[in-house]
Design a protein around this motif. Structure first.
Motif, PDB file in Angstrom:
ATOM      1  N   LEU A 245      -9.358   8.934  -3.967  1.00 32.73           N
ATOM      2  CA  LEU A 245      -9.785   7.783  -3.164  1.00 32.73           C
ATOM      3  C   LEU A 245     -10.112   8.227  -1.739  1.00 32.73           C
ATOM      4  N   ALA A 246      -9.238   9.081  -1.171  1.00 32.45           N
ATOM      5  CA  ALA A 246      -9.468   9.581   0.185  1.00 32.45           C
ATOM      6  C   ALA A 246     -10.729  10.445   0.245  1.00 32.45           C
ATOM      7  N   ALA A 247     -10.940  11.259  -0.785  1.00 37.02           N
ATOM      8  CA  ALA A 247     -12.135  12.112  -0.817  1.00 37.02           C
ATOM      9  C   ALA A 247     -13.401  11.273  -0.920  1.00 37.02           C
ATOM     10  N   PHE A 248     -13.367  10.222  -1.726  1.00 33.28           N
ATOM     11  CA  PHE A 248     -14.518   9.324  -1.854  1.00 33.28           C
ATOM     12  C   PHE A 248     -14.835   8.672  -0.505  1.00 33.28           C
ATOM     13  N   ALA A 249     -13.795   8.245   0.208  1.00 31.65           N
ATOM     14  CA  ALA A 249     -14.009   7.643   1.528  1.00 31.65           C
ATOM     15  C   ALA A 249     -14.654   8.647   2.477  1.00 31.65           C
ATOM     16  N   ARG A 250     -14.128   9.862   2.488  1.00 31.92           N
ATOM     17  CA  ARG A 250     -14.654  10.898   3.384  1.00 31.92           C
ATOM     18  C   ARG A 250     -16.120  11.203   3.079  1.00 31.92           C
ATOM     19  N   GLU A 251     -16.466  11.233   1.798  1.00 29.95           N
ATOM     20  CA  GLU A 251     -17.837  11.537   1.390  1.00 29.95           C
ATOM     21  C   GLU A 251     -18.834  10.523   1.938  1.00 29.95           C
ATOM     22  N   HIS A 252     -18.403   9.292   2.077  1.00 31.50           N
ATOM     23  CA  HIS A 252     -19.333   8.223   2.465  1.00 31.50           C
ATOM     24  C   HIS A 252     -19.082   7.689   3.877  1.00 31.50           C
ATOM     25  N   GLY A 253     -18.342   8.434   4.694  1.00 30.57           N
ATOM     26  CA  GLY A 253     -18.125   8.023   6.076  1.00 30.57           C
ATOM     27  C   GLY A 253     -17.288   6.780   6.213  1.00 30.57           C
ATOM     28  N   ILE A 254     -16.434   6.532   5.229  1.00 28.36           N
ATOM     29  CA  ILE A 254     -15.548   5.368   5.231  1.00 28.36           C
ATOM     30  C   ILE A 254     -14.205   5.780   5.811  1.00 28.36           C
ATOM     31  N   VAL A 255     -13.650   4.975   6.692  1.00 25.47           N
ATOM     32  CA  VAL A 255     -12.338   5.269   7.275  1.00 25.47           C
ATOM     33  C   VAL A 255     -11.265   5.035   6.213  1.00 25.47           C
ATOM     34  N   PHE A 256     -10.461   6.062   5.945  1.00 26.79           N
ATOM     35  CA  PHE A 256      -9.383   5.934   4.957  1.00 26.79           C
ATOM     36  C   PHE A 256      -8.084   5.618   5.688  1.00 26.79           C
ATOM     37  N   VAL A 257      -7.521   4.447   5.370  1.00 28.51           N
ATOM     38  CA  VAL A 257      -6.312   3.959   6.036  1.00 28.51           C
ATOM     39  C   VAL A 257      -5.149   4.011   5.058  1.00 28.51           C
ATOM     40  N   ALA A 258      -4.124   4.790   5.384  1.00 25.72           N
ATOM     41  CA  ALA A 258      -2.904   4.811   4.588  1.00 25.72           C
ATOM     42  C   ALA A 258      -1.946   3.768   5.150  1.00 25.72           C
ATOM     43  N   ASP A 259      -1.656   2.747   4.344  1.00 22.81           N
ATOM     44  CA  ASP A 259      -0.679   1.735   4.737  1.00 22.81           C
ATOM     45  C   ASP A 259       0.704   2.268   4.353  1.00 22.81           C
ATOM     46  N   GLU A 260       1.404   2.841   5.332  1.00 22.42           N
ATOM     47  CA  GLU A 260       2.719   3.439   5.108  1.00 22.42           C
ATOM     48  C   GLU A 260       3.827   2.567   5.713  1.00 22.42           C
ATOM     49  N   ILE A 261       3.580   1.276   5.774  1.00 17.97           N
ATOM     50  CA  ILE A 261       4.547   0.382   6.403  1.00 17.97           C
ATOM     51  C   ILE A 261       5.871   0.374   5.637  1.00 17.97           C
ATOM     52  N   GLN A 262       5.810   0.389   4.304  1.00 25.49           N
ATOM     53  CA  GLN A 262       7.041   0.421   3.521  1.00 25.49           C
ATOM     54  C   GLN A 262       7.426   1.848   3.111  1.00 25.49           C
ATOM     55  N   THR A 263       6.456   2.723   2.939  1.00 30.76           N
ATOM     56  CA  THR A 263       6.723   4.061   2.408  1.00 30.76           C
ATOM     57  C   THR A 263       7.049   5.084   3.478  1.00 30.76           C
ATOM     58  N   GLY A 264       6.804   4.769   4.744  1.00 33.93           N
ATOM     59  CA  GLY A 264       6.905   5.763   5.799  1.00 33.93           C
ATOM     60  C   GLY A 264       8.315   6.054   6.272  1.00 33.93           C
ATOM     61  N   PHE A 265       8.412   7.098   7.076  1.00 30.24           N
ATOM     62  CA  PHE A 265       9.653   7.523   7.735  1.00 30.24           C
ATOM     63  C   PHE A 265      10.747   7.901   6.748  1.00 30.24           C
ATOM     64  N   ALA A 266      10.416   8.888   5.910  1.00 28.05           N
ATOM     65  CA  ALA A 266      11.375   9.578   5.034  1.00 28.05           C
ATOM     66  C   ALA A 266      11.699   8.827   3.758  1.00 28.05           C
ATOM     67  N   ARG A 267      11.239   7.627   3.576  1.00 22.78           N
ATOM     68  CA  ARG A 267      11.660   6.782   2.450  1.00 22.78           C
ATOM     69  C   ARG A 267      11.446   7.457   1.093  1.00 22.78           C
ATOM     70  N   THR A 268      10.355   8.188   0.913  1.00 21.77           N
ATOM     71  CA  THR A 268      10.027   8.741  -0.405  1.00 21.77           C
ATOM     72  C   THR A 268      10.401  10.212  -0.568  1.00 21.77           C
ATOM     73  N   GLY A 269      11.142  10.767   0.394  1.00 21.40           N
ATOM     74  CA  GLY A 269      11.473  12.181   0.328  1.00 21.40           C
ATOM     75  C   GLY A 269      10.471  13.066   1.034  1.00 21.40           C
ATOM     76  N   ARG A 270       9.494  12.486   1.647  1.00 27.30           N
ATOM     77  CA  ARG A 270       8.606  13.119   2.627  1.00 27.30           C
ATOM     78  C   ARG A 270       8.584  12.194   3.839  1.00 27.30           C
ATOM     79  N   MET A 271       8.198  12.717   4.999  1.00 28.64           N
ATOM     80  CA  MET A 271       8.159  11.825   6.157  1.00 28.64           C
ATOM     81  C   MET A 271       7.191  10.671   5.891  1.00 28.64           C
ATOM     82  N   PHE A 272       6.043  10.991   5.229  1.00 32.45           N
ATOM     83  CA  PHE A 272       5.095   9.954   4.831  1.00 32.45           C
ATOM     84  C   PHE A 272       4.685  10.193   3.385  1.00 32.45           C
ATOM     85  N   ALA A 273       4.542   9.124   2.632  1.00 26.77           N
ATOM     86  CA  ALA A 273       4.321   9.236   1.187  1.00 26.77           C
ATOM     87  C   ALA A 273       2.988   9.877   0.841  1.00 26.77           C
ATOM     88  N   CYS A 274       1.974   9.733   1.709  1.00 28.76           N
ATOM     89  CA  CYS A 274       0.681  10.333   1.399  1.00 28.76           C
ATOM     90  C   CYS A 274       0.764  11.856   1.341  1.00 28.76           C
TER      91      CYS A 274
END
Length: 442
Positions: A245-274
């Motif tokens: 999905l991110a690669a498709f956005a990059r190919e077409h000049g689309i801004v890729f936004v990761a909504d890490e509001i629930q997944t962010g700050f260590a929650r998934t075992g990485r600082m950010f889930a992406c």
């Protein structure tokens, strides 16, 4: 089996009399549109424990919906909040500035994925962050369309409610909705017949077809996507889908936004889930655990995109409140100094095998999934993928009655999600899991 602790004083029920009395006052004075998971009123908290006004004790597997990752009363957060409140509680950063705002922005620029030059803008709620990410993307691209995923949840404002997939209770009666929002499929392995690789490929092909034929690639300002879909049911997309999905956005000049509001700050075992998918988003939205329990959110991203908005175009009276900034700096210090990223990964390694063993014994559990300390069970009619919301609600109610706080979520209301504070001890985890096991057995 773990010996269950007594969760309440002798003769006290859940809810107790003091909570029942307060509930009567709530009914008289608070709008009924605000829902309730468990009708108890909390008096104080300690780490992963909540204590209500009747003295009942609850093991917290909700974290205020992924907010109190460092605990609901972390001493260092409370200390820094008190110090900042004694100095000043508000000036509005757009009127007179303060260092705490810059400190939080600097920390986010350092912590978020990617080595590119970044900028950060602070806001108050997760929905505000998502809306401002859309505004920034539209300004930077000169385009208007926004693409979101099926089963997504992004907030309750007009824009973010429109971006959210689920109708009831988030949209019913609140239309008409914001224009130029388009929904595409997500790779949902449990509801796909075939292997995970093909699941990701088929979903991506469908996304590309919809964008190309129904919207037009050159019309899309942003694709906004949660790395793990939260309210939609803790759906972990099939491996490769998010990166595709991110690669498709990059190919077409689309801004890729990761909504890490629930997944962010260590929650998934990485600082950010992406980071699990190796994705470096153009913009990333954060909130929830960022503020350590106080309201704070942010948009962080590529400098050239963030700086596309002219001065005065972003902000808000309370955006980046100084007391919330102090809490965020304390929470970030705790996450880093106590290695809560590693702790979240360890929670997943400890809990997931127990949940899978439960699924083996109870065919009403159709799927167990998640990463780190963001885990879920999806309930179905045994032997099918037909959602079984009644089973999820019954198990949750049994857990609540025995002093374990869990949450029901999902597009079909058939998922129990587990979001323990990352500071929870193994003893409390085991006690809570024993309650969950007994609830299922019943």
């Amino acid at each position: 089996m773990v010996q269950l602790s007594d969760t309440r004083p002798s003769g006290t029920t859940i809810p107790g009399q003091a909570s029942t009395d307060l509930q009567a006052r709530r009914s008289q004075h608070v709008a009924r549109g605000l829902g309730i998971t468990l009708p108890v009123f909390i008096d104080h908290a300690e780490g992963a424990l909540l204590f209500d006004v009747d003295g009942n004790r609850f093991i917290d597997l909700a974290s205020g919906i992924a907010v109190t990752s460092v605990g609901a009363a972390a001493p260092e957060v409370a200390r820094r909040v008190a110090e900042q409140a004694a100095r000043f509680t508000h000036t509005c950063f757009m009127v007179t500035e303060y260092a705490g705002y810059v400190d939080v922005a600097e920390a986010l620029n350092r912590l978020t994925p990617g080595n590119h030059e970044k900028r950060t803008a602070l806001f108050t709620t997760g929905a505000e962050a998502v809306e401002n990410a859309v505004k920034i993307a539209r300004t930077a691209t000169g385009r208007s369309a926004v693409v979101v995923l099926d089963h997504a949840y992004h907030g309750r404002t007009l824009m973010t409610m429109t971006m959210t997939a689920k109708h009831t209770p988030y949209k019913r009666g609140f239309g008409p909705y914001a224009p130029e929002i388009y929904r595409v499929p997500v790779a949902y392995p449990f509801r796909y017949v075939g292997d995970e690789k093909q699941c990701a490929a088929d979903a991506l092909a469908r996304v590309e077809e919809i964008v190309r034929i129904q919207i037009g690639e050159r019309e899309v300002a942003a694709i906004v996507a949660e790395p793990i879909l939260g309210e939609g049911g803790f759906i972990v997309p099939a491996h490769g889908f998010y990166a595709g999905l991110a690669a498709f956005a990059r190919e077409h000049g689309i801004v890729f936004v990761a909504d890490e509001i629930q997944t962010g700050f260590a929650r998934t075992g990485r600082m950010f889930a992406c980071e699990h998918e190796g994705v470096v988003p153009d913009l990333i939205t954060t909130a929830k655990a960022l503020g350590g329990g106080l309201p704070l959110s942010a948009v962080t991203g590529r400098a050239e995109i963030m700086d596309a908005v002219e001065p005065g175009g972003l902000g808000g009276t309370y955006a980046g409140n100084p007391v919330s900034c102090a809490a965020a700096l304390a929470a970030i210090d705790i996450i880093e100094s106590q290695d809560l990223v590693g702790k979240a990964a360890a929670i997943g390694e400890h809990v997931l095998p127990r949940l899978r063993a439960l699924a083996d014994r109870h065919p009403v559990i159709g799927d167990v999934r998640g990463r780190g300390a963001m885990l879920a069970m999806e309930f179905v009619e045994p032997g099918t993928t037909v959602p079984n919301p009644d089973a999820a609600r019954a198990v949750a109610a049994a857990c609540h009655a025995d002093g374990v706080l869990v949450l029901v979520c999902g597009t079909f209301n058939n998922v129990i999600r587990l979001l323990p504070p990352l500071v929870i001890g193994t003893d409390l985890l085991d006690e809570a899991l024993a309650v969950l096991e007994q609830a299922l057995a019943a």
